[in-house]
Scaffold this active site. Structure first.
Site, mmCIF file in Angstrom:
data_model
loop_
_atom_site.group_PDB
_atom_site.id
_atom_site.type_symbol
_atom_site.label_atom_id
_atom_site.label_comp_id
_atom_site.label_asym_id
_atom_site.label_seq_id
_atom_site.Cartn_x
_atom_site.Cartn_y
_atom_site.Cartn_z
ATOM 1 N N LEU A 199 0.867 -1.070 -0.119
ATOM 2 C CA LEU A 199 -0.058 -0.070 0.179
ATOM 3 C C LEU A 199 0.915 1.281 -0.146
ATOM 4 O O LEU A 199 1.075 1.849 0.862
ATOM 5 C CB LEU A 199 -0.939 -0.108 1.305
ATOM 6 C CG LEU A 199 -1.809 1.112 1.377
ATOM 7 C CD1 LEU A 199 -3.003 1.023 0.218
ATOM 8 C CD2 LEU A 199 -2.595 1.009 2.866
ATOM 9 N N HIS A 200 1.367 1.690 -1.253
ATOM 10 C CA HIS A 200 2.324 2.838 -1.266
ATOM 11 C C HIS A 200 1.684 4.070 -1.585
ATOM 12 O O HIS A 200 0.117 4.241 -0.979
ATOM 13 C CB HIS A 200 3.130 2.635 -2.317
ATOM 14 C CG HIS A 200 2.743 2.314 -3.822
ATOM 15 N ND1 HIS A 200 2.038 3.377 -4.306
ATOM 16 C CD2 HIS A 200 2.490 1.304 -4.471
ATOM 17 C CE1 HIS A 200 1.839 2.960 -5.581
ATOM 18 N NE2 HIS A 200 1.846 1.800 -5.622
ATOM 19 N N MET A 201 2.147 5.367 -1.665
ATOM 20 C CA MET A 201 1.805 6.434 -1.391
ATOM 21 C C MET A 201 0.322 6.772 -2.351
ATOM 22 O O MET A 201 -0.582 7.245 -1.631
ATOM 23 C CB MET A 201 2.887 7.685 -1.566
ATOM 24 C CG MET A 201 3.768 7.690 -0.866
ATOM 25 S SD MET A 201 3.010 8.391 1.112
ATOM 26 C CE MET A 201 4.525 8.642 2.082
#
Lengths: 101, 582
Positions: free
Chosen positions: A21-23
């Site tokens: 779950l990146h930016m």
């Protein structure tokens, strides 16, 4: 809001995006979460964070395979949990490749 | 008033207000405030968040046509800056710990970053940079103009930093930098070299100067004693005023030497050249009595611009230098990038051991088109001045042959295109690895000159990272192994009848000058501001004294013995000179 019927929805979710779950998805998640009246929380193990705060969401360090519990309480909880769960469960996000470091 | 002891690496004294240099390692000093001020700090925090988020939205609008990646970055910043829970957490810290807003921001953001950095997943850990960016943005608003970009200085300052990188110093506005103080570094670190070349006082290895100084503090940098005084009291300021005046007088006295030859008492002529990074330093070299440029470090062409320098940019820099030097010799060292300099960023994966990695001539031989661009420019300039070319970090004969082969190729191209160049351009190499020193005999047959780069030679011989303060004390030009190698290189050069110079820091350390002369070296290249001092020393010794000294020193078996002996000898010389005057 308090007078409206309150719902409580929970769902267990596993992150399936190889990059975690990146930016980008995190930003999308909190943008959508802020659009709902319900209170949104995300739990990883013992840690429970505010689903409307980017800073708290990123502190989850949710990687591929991380199990999260999405907790939504409020009038629009049922609708919210569908939308928000979908974002967390997506297997890829637009521009994943370009956004890769 | 607060006094910190470090290592003085460039002499002189400066009293000025401090600027903190923006760096990864930048740390805000741990400061607390009195109770009544807490409210004010919280307000400042709120304002900083507000201003920072306004700034980002303006940027976002102004650059609306940028690609999505940059827009995403702005969006992330904006979300963080508008995150109330984040601001609350920082405000909590101010209230409970009485921290200044700056320190509370720094602590919190670093805490968040640390959390990211711990994950092995690079996709997430890379986000650390976003957090640092946001931290910097907030700090910039909190500190306002007190923490400026060094490109746009308007008043004299002392630069305080963890350690200066070549990229940072390349961007300095040197006109206003009066002194440098850093946490890290050693006698030969980049900071020291730059400071000496600019002739400004510098103290390094102060460990925690960045934590104890706040931007705007008045500080005294004493490069002679190796101390930094933070917020000096009136008495200290007064004392240093006198001290600085005395130094100016001394410098003035040295200035008179510029026109006198660098000659020992018994008539041995020594050539003193300057080490430079920028063409304008050639001017300083000549003013200080240098007779040419013994080392022109060209890396700065690569570090200053945001692109690879073009042939024309190279050519222009060399021509600027020629214009100043006329027909005096200029030794241009080909690009010595890598290791601590910028090629790291260009590699796909960071090197585990950059000083033993793809740097310098190795990098050039693997990036031939870049290398050829520089060689073409050097050759084109060679018809206008007295140019020599020098290859760095040669460790074996094949590298040298390969480099010379590329040089020959470029010459052929120029010939075909009927572009003029000096076909007899002297070709030399830096001797800066034990390997090169040990095979100097073979190398000498294929070059016109040697130049010993003592900094790297010492570092590679003694296996000491000269910038690592925990082992920096092991770094010593006085080590018998180093002296042996230096002696051997001279012998090899003499046998092959080629020129040999010393261009490392050792050539400007006074106690070692007599040893170098004694070993037969009569050509030294050093930081221009040091030339008068070195000349003065040369003029106070005889060659026979130097030979005796060198013989004696070569028999010592520890570097401490050598150092102690040389220092005692130097002190005697200085006393003698002072006595002569009286």
């Amino acid at each position: 809001m308090d007078s409206a019927p309150s719902n409580h929805s929970e769902r267990l979710i596993t992150i399936r995006n190889p990059h975690g779950l990146h930016m980008r998805p995190a930003v999308e998640f909190i943008d959508r979460a802020n659009g709902f009246a319900s209170e949104v929380q995300v739990q990883k193990g013992e840690l429970i964070v505010d689903g409307k705060s980017i800073y708290q969401i990123t502190q989850l360090i949710a990687k591929f395979g991380t199990e999260l519990k999405l907790i939504v309480k409020g009038t629009d909880a049922e609708q919210a949990i569908e939308v928000l769960a979908e974002i967390l469960e997506r297997e890829s996000y637009d521009n994943d490749v370009q956004a890769a470091p | 008033m607060d006094i910190i002891k470090g290592i003085g690496v460039s002499s002189g004294v400066a009293t000025c207000s401090a600027v903190m240099l923006d760096a990864e390692d930048y740390r805000v000093p741990r400061r607390t405030v009195a109770n009544p001020q807490i409210r004010r700090e919280v307000m400042r925090l709120r304002d900083a968040f507000l201003q920072a988020s306004q700034e980002v939205s303006t940027l976002q609008i102004a650059q609306a046509d940028l690609d999505n990646k940059i827009k995403d970055i702005f969006a992330v910043h904006l979300h963080f800056l508008r995150d109330r829970t984040l601001r609350k957490r920082i405000a909590e810290l101010i209230r409970r710990q009485k921290f200044t807003a700056e320190y509370a921001v720094s602590v919190t953001m670093r805490d968040i970053a640390k959390n990211f950095a711990q994950t092995p997943d690079s996709y997430i850990s890379e986000r650390v940079n976003d957090i640092y960016d946001i931290e910097k943005r907030l700090l910039r608003h909190l500190m306002g103009s007190r923490r400026e970009d060094l490109r746009h200085l308007t008043e004299p300052v002392i630069v305080v930093a963890h350690d200066l990188t070549p990229t940072q110093t390349a961007a300095f506005d040197k006109q206003f930098v009066r002194g440098i103080a850093t946490d890290a570094g050693g006698r030969t670190s980049h900071t020291a070299i730059v400071a000496r070349s600019l002739g400004i006082p510098a103290v390094v290895a102060l460990n925690e100067v960045t934590q104890r100084v706040a931007a705007g503090d008045t500080i005294i940098v004493d490069g002679n004693r190796g101390t930094v005084i933070i917020n000096p009291d009136a008495a200290a300021v007064q004392e240093y005023k006198k001290y600085a005046a005395a130094i100016v007088e001394h410098v003035h006295e040295l200035g008179g030497l510029a026109l006198l030859p660098a000659e020992t008492k018994d008539g041995t002529r020594v050539t003193l050249h300057g080490n430079i990074e920028f063409p304008y330093e050639a001017q300083i070299t000549l003013q200080k009595g240098g007779e040419g440029i013994g080392l022109y470090r060209t890396e700065f062409l690569y570090l200053e611009a945001d692109h690879e320098p073009t042939e024309q940019e190279h050519y222009q820099a060399y021509m600027d230098t020629i214009q100043i030097c006329g027909q005096r010799p200029i030794t241009i060292r080909t690009m010595d990038l890598g290791a601590d300099k910028f090629t790291q960023k260009r590699l796909t994966s960071p090197e585990r051991n950059p000083f033993l990695g793809l740097r310098s001539i190795r990098y050039c031989l693997q990036n031939q088109s870049m290398f050829k661009t520089q060689i073409r420019a050097i050759l084109r300039a060679s018809v206008h001045g007295n140019i020599k070319i020098m290859f760095p970090l040669i460790t074996n004969l094949m590298e040298l042959r390969q480099a010379k082969w590329i040089l020959a190729e470029v010459k052929e191209d120029l010939e075909e295109q009927q572009i003029a160049f000096d076909d007899n351009l002297p070709v030399g190499i830096m001797i800066e690895t034990p390997a090169a020193a040990l095979i100097a005999e073979h190398l000498a047959n294929e070059v016109d000159f040697f130049s010993i780069g003592t900094n790297d030679l010492i570092q590679y011989t003694l296996a000491v990272d000269r910038v690592n303060e925990t082992v920096a004390s092991l770094y010593s030009p006085a080590h018998p192994a180093v002296l042996q190698l230096i002696k051997q290189v001279h012998r090899a050069a003499r046998r092959a009848n080629i020129d040999v110079h010393v261009c490392g820091e050792m050539a400007s350390e006074l106690e070692f000058i007599p040893v170098l002369l004694g070993l037969g070296y009569t050509s030294l290249s050093l930081a221009p501001p040091m030339i008068p001092e070195v000349k003065k020393l040369i003029r106070s010794v005889t060659l026979s004294y130097c030979r005796g000294l060198a013989r004696k020193v070569m028999n010592f078996d520890t570097d401490q013995q050598v150092t102690n002996y040389l220092r005692a000898e130097l002190q005697e010389l200085i006393d003698e000179v002072a006595g002569d005057k009286r």
